[in-house]
Design a protein around this motif. Structure first.
Motif, PDB file in Angstrom:
ATOM      1  N   ILE A  58       0.849  -1.355   0.027  1.00 45.95           N
ATOM      2  CA  ILE A  58       0.048  -0.020  -0.099  1.00 45.95           C
ATOM      3  C   ILE A  58       0.887   1.397  -0.141  1.00 45.95           C
ATOM      4  N   GLU A  59       1.868   1.340   0.837  1.00 47.56           N
ATOM      5  CA  GLU A  59       2.879   2.275   0.928  1.00 47.56           C
ATOM      6  C   GLU A  59       3.470   2.658  -0.324  1.00 47.56           C
ATOM      7  N   VAL A  60       3.956   1.715  -1.111  1.00 49.31           N
ATOM      8  CA  VAL A  60       4.628   1.748  -2.490  1.00 49.31           C
ATOM      9  C   VAL A  60       3.613   2.186  -3.618  1.00 49.31           C
ATOM     10  N   ILE A  61       2.313   1.639  -3.671  1.00 53.60           N
ATOM     11  CA  ILE A  61       1.387   2.248  -4.477  1.00 53.60           C
ATOM     12  C   ILE A  61       1.054   3.728  -4.256  1.00 53.60           C
ATOM     13  N   LEU A  62       1.001   3.989  -2.969  1.00 52.89           N
ATOM     14  CA  LEU A  62       0.747   5.659  -2.926  1.00 52.89           C
ATOM     15  C   LEU A  62       1.930   6.332  -2.992  1.00 52.89           C
ATOM     16  N   SER A  63       3.172   5.963  -2.657  1.00 47.45           N
ATOM     17  CA  SER A  63       4.336   6.867  -2.657  1.00 47.45           C
ATOM     18  C   SER A  63       4.921   6.825  -4.048  1.00 47.45           C
ATOM     19  N   VAL A  64       4.553   5.999  -4.837  1.00 48.53           N
ATOM     20  CA  VAL A  64       5.006   5.895  -6.385  1.00 48.53           C
ATOM     21  C   VAL A  64       3.925   6.129  -7.291  1.00 48.53           C
ATOM     22  N   PHE A  65       3.079   5.882  -7.218  1.00 49.54           N
ATOM     23  CA  PHE A  65       1.927   6.141  -8.121  1.00 49.54           C
ATOM     24  C   PHE A  65       0.988   7.244  -8.000  1.00 49.54           C
ATOM     25  N   ILE A  66       0.724   7.487  -6.738  1.00 50.38           N
ATOM     26  CA  ILE A  66      -0.346   8.648  -6.673  1.00 50.38           C
ATOM     27  C   ILE A  66      -0.014   9.919  -5.979  1.00 50.38           C
ATOM     28  N   ILE A  67       1.003   9.787  -4.950  1.00 55.08           N
ATOM     29  CA  ILE A  67       1.600  11.092  -4.307  1.00 55.08           C
ATOM     30  C   ILE A  67       2.283  11.770  -5.170  1.00 55.08           C
ATOM     31  N   PRO A  68       3.234  11.638  -6.060  1.00 56.71           N
ATOM     32  CA  PRO A  68       4.123  12.239  -7.018  1.00 56.71           C
ATOM     33  C   PRO A  68       3.071  13.354  -7.684  1.00 56.71           C
ATOM     34  N   TYR A  69       2.103  12.436  -8.461  1.00 47.34           N
ATOM     35  CA  TYR A  69       0.993  13.545  -9.224  1.00 47.34           C
ATOM     36  C   TYR A  69       0.593  14.622  -8.369  1.00 47.34           C
ATOM     37  N   VAL A  70       0.055  14.272  -7.494  1.00 50.36           N
ATOM     38  CA  VAL A  70      -0.773  15.296  -6.399  1.00 50.36           C
ATOM     39  C   VAL A  70       0.222  16.138  -5.897  1.00 50.36           C
ATOM     40  N   ARG A  71       1.358  15.718  -5.544  1.00 48.95           N
ATOM     41  CA  ARG A  71       2.334  16.879  -5.110  1.00 48.95           C
ATOM     42  C   ARG A  71       2.949  17.657  -6.158  1.00 48.95           C
ATOM     43  N   TRP A  72       3.081  17.271  -7.340  1.00 47.09           N
ATOM     44  CA  TRP A  72       3.073  18.338  -8.450  1.00 47.09           C
ATOM     45  C   TRP A  72       2.191  19.337  -9.051  1.00 47.09           C
ATOM     46  N   ARG A  73       0.956  18.785  -8.745  1.00 47.93           N
ATOM     47  CA  ARG A  73      -0.215  19.556  -9.008  1.00 47.93           C
ATOM     48  C   ARG A  73      -0.250  20.750  -7.821  1.00 47.93           C
ATOM     49  N   ARG A  74       0.104  20.521  -6.813  1.00 51.60           N
ATOM     50  CA  ARG A  74      -0.249  21.578  -5.660  1.00 51.60           C
ATOM     51  C   ARG A  74       0.969  22.413  -5.514  1.00 51.60           C
ATOM     52  N   TRP A  75       2.387  22.206  -5.958  1.00 54.53           N
ATOM     53  CA  TRP A  75       3.474  23.013  -5.757  1.00 54.53           C
ATOM     54  C   TRP A  75       3.294  24.053  -6.991  1.00 54.53           C
ATOM     55  N   ARG A  76       3.250  25.293  -6.273  1.00 60.32           N
ATOM     56  CA  ARG A  76       3.435  26.441  -7.173  1.00 60.32           C
ATOM     57  C   ARG A  76       4.039  27.508  -6.399  1.00 60.32           C
ATOM     58  N   TYR A  77       4.580  28.312  -7.339  1.00 58.35           N
ATOM     59  CA  TYR A  77       5.255  29.694  -6.554  1.00 58.35           C
ATOM     60  C   TYR A  77       5.132  30.846  -7.634  1.00 58.35           C
ATOM     61  N   GLN A  78       5.459  31.877  -6.966  1.00 59.33           N
ATOM     62  CA  GLN A  78       5.425  33.126  -7.780  1.00 59.33           C
ATOM     63  C   GLN A  78       6.491  34.190  -7.162  1.00 59.33           C
ATOM     64  N   VAL A  79       7.265  35.021  -7.863  1.00 65.17           N
ATOM     65  CA  VAL A  79       8.121  35.847  -7.486  1.00 65.17           C
ATOM     66  C   VAL A  79       7.686  37.306  -7.777  1.00 65.17           C
ATOM     67  N   TYR A  80       7.401  38.174  -6.769  1.00 73.03           N
ATOM     68  CA  TYR A  80       7.101  39.237  -6.946  1.00 73.03           C
ATOM     69  C   TYR A  80       8.274  40.507  -6.518  1.00 73.03           C
ATOM     70  N   ASP A  81       8.149  41.553  -6.701  1.00 71.36           N
ATOM     71  CA  ASP A  81       9.062  42.466  -6.178  1.00 71.36           C
ATOM     72  C   ASP A  81       9.281  42.612  -4.739  1.00 71.36           C
ATOM     73  N   GLN A  82       8.222  42.265  -3.897  1.00 66.26           N
ATOM     74  CA  GLN A  82       8.177  42.664  -2.613  1.00 66.26           C
ATOM     75  C   GLN A  82       8.368  41.169  -1.936  1.00 66.26           C
ATOM     76  N   GLU A  83       7.827  40.176  -2.549  1.00 64.29           N
ATOM     77  CA  GLU A  83       7.971  38.914  -1.668  1.00 64.29           C
ATOM     78  C   GLU A  83       8.021  37.569  -2.677  1.00 64.29           C
ATOM     79  N   VAL A  84       8.064  36.643  -2.090  1.00 63.93           N
ATOM     80  CA  VAL A  84       8.197  35.226  -2.937  1.00 63.93           C
ATOM     81  C   VAL A  84       6.888  34.386  -2.215  1.00 63.93           C
ATOM     82  N   TYR A  85       5.888  34.092  -2.984  1.00 60.40           N
ATOM     83  CA  TYR A  85       4.673  33.307  -2.670  1.00 60.40           C
ATOM     84  C   TYR A  85       5.088  31.887  -3.394  1.00 60.40           C
ATOM     85  N   ILE A  86       4.753  31.048  -2.024  1.00 58.76           N
ATOM     86  CA  ILE A  86       4.798  29.470  -2.494  1.00 58.76           C
ATOM     87  C   ILE A  86       3.753  28.829  -1.705  1.00 58.76           C
TER      88      ILE A  86
END
Length: 159
Positions: A58-86
């Motif tokens: 179960i751990e392998v199925i989650l960590s190899v096949f599911i979590i990387p896709y969800v993790r990539w979809r949620r990771w975003r960032y933006q650099v502004y003049d006054q701040e970095v938004y993560i």
């Protein structure tokens, strides 16, 4: 509430995270095999080993096949003049604003797996903590490092 940041990390981050998950999954599999061997040698119940095997699969199925896709979809960032938004997180989405005035230094780092895929991580250090944007393309990480460094210097000179 703010808009979601527009910039994404590289899509090849999914492959990197899958490889890292596969490498880390060897340890539970070794423990499962060892438990089966011990159950055979010392004549105790195989149910412990079977339970560990089910957990490991179960751990392998989650960590190899599911979590990387969800993790990539949620990771975003933006650099502004006054701040970095993560923004990142799988179940709990964390949104962080790093004021440029607090930035002390900016680093890029690259391990062997990231290097293979021509990726690098960007670490933004403040007095209190370090914020990381993982798996950016090498050129993008270098440009962001330089851009944040310049913006942080400008902010500190204005004060």
């Amino acid at each position: 509430m703010r808009e979601v940041p527009e910039q994404r990390i590289a899509k090849t981050a999914i492959k990197v995270w899958k490889i890292q998950a596969i490498i880390l999954s060897f340890f539970p599999f070794i423990a499962t095999i060892a438990l089966f061997i011990l159950a055979n040698m010392y004549d105790f119940s195989y149910w412990y080993a079977i339970g560990l095997l089910v957990f490991t699969v179960i751990e392998v199925i989650l960590s190899v096949f599911i979590i990387p896709y969800v993790r990539w979809r949620r990771w975003r960032y933006q650099v502004y003049d006054q701040e970095v938004y993560i923004q990142h997180g799988i179940i709990i989405v964390k949104r962080t604003l790093v004021p440029m005035i607090r930035v002390q230094h900016v680093d890029t780092k690259q391990g062997p797996i990231l290097k293979r895929f021509k990726l690098a991580s960007l670490a933004i250090s403040t007095a209190a903590t370090t914020h990381e944007i993982p798996a950016l393309r090498e050129q993008e990480a270098d440009l962001l490092r330089d851009q944040i460094s310049i913006l942080a210097r400008v902010e500190q000179e204005d004060v």
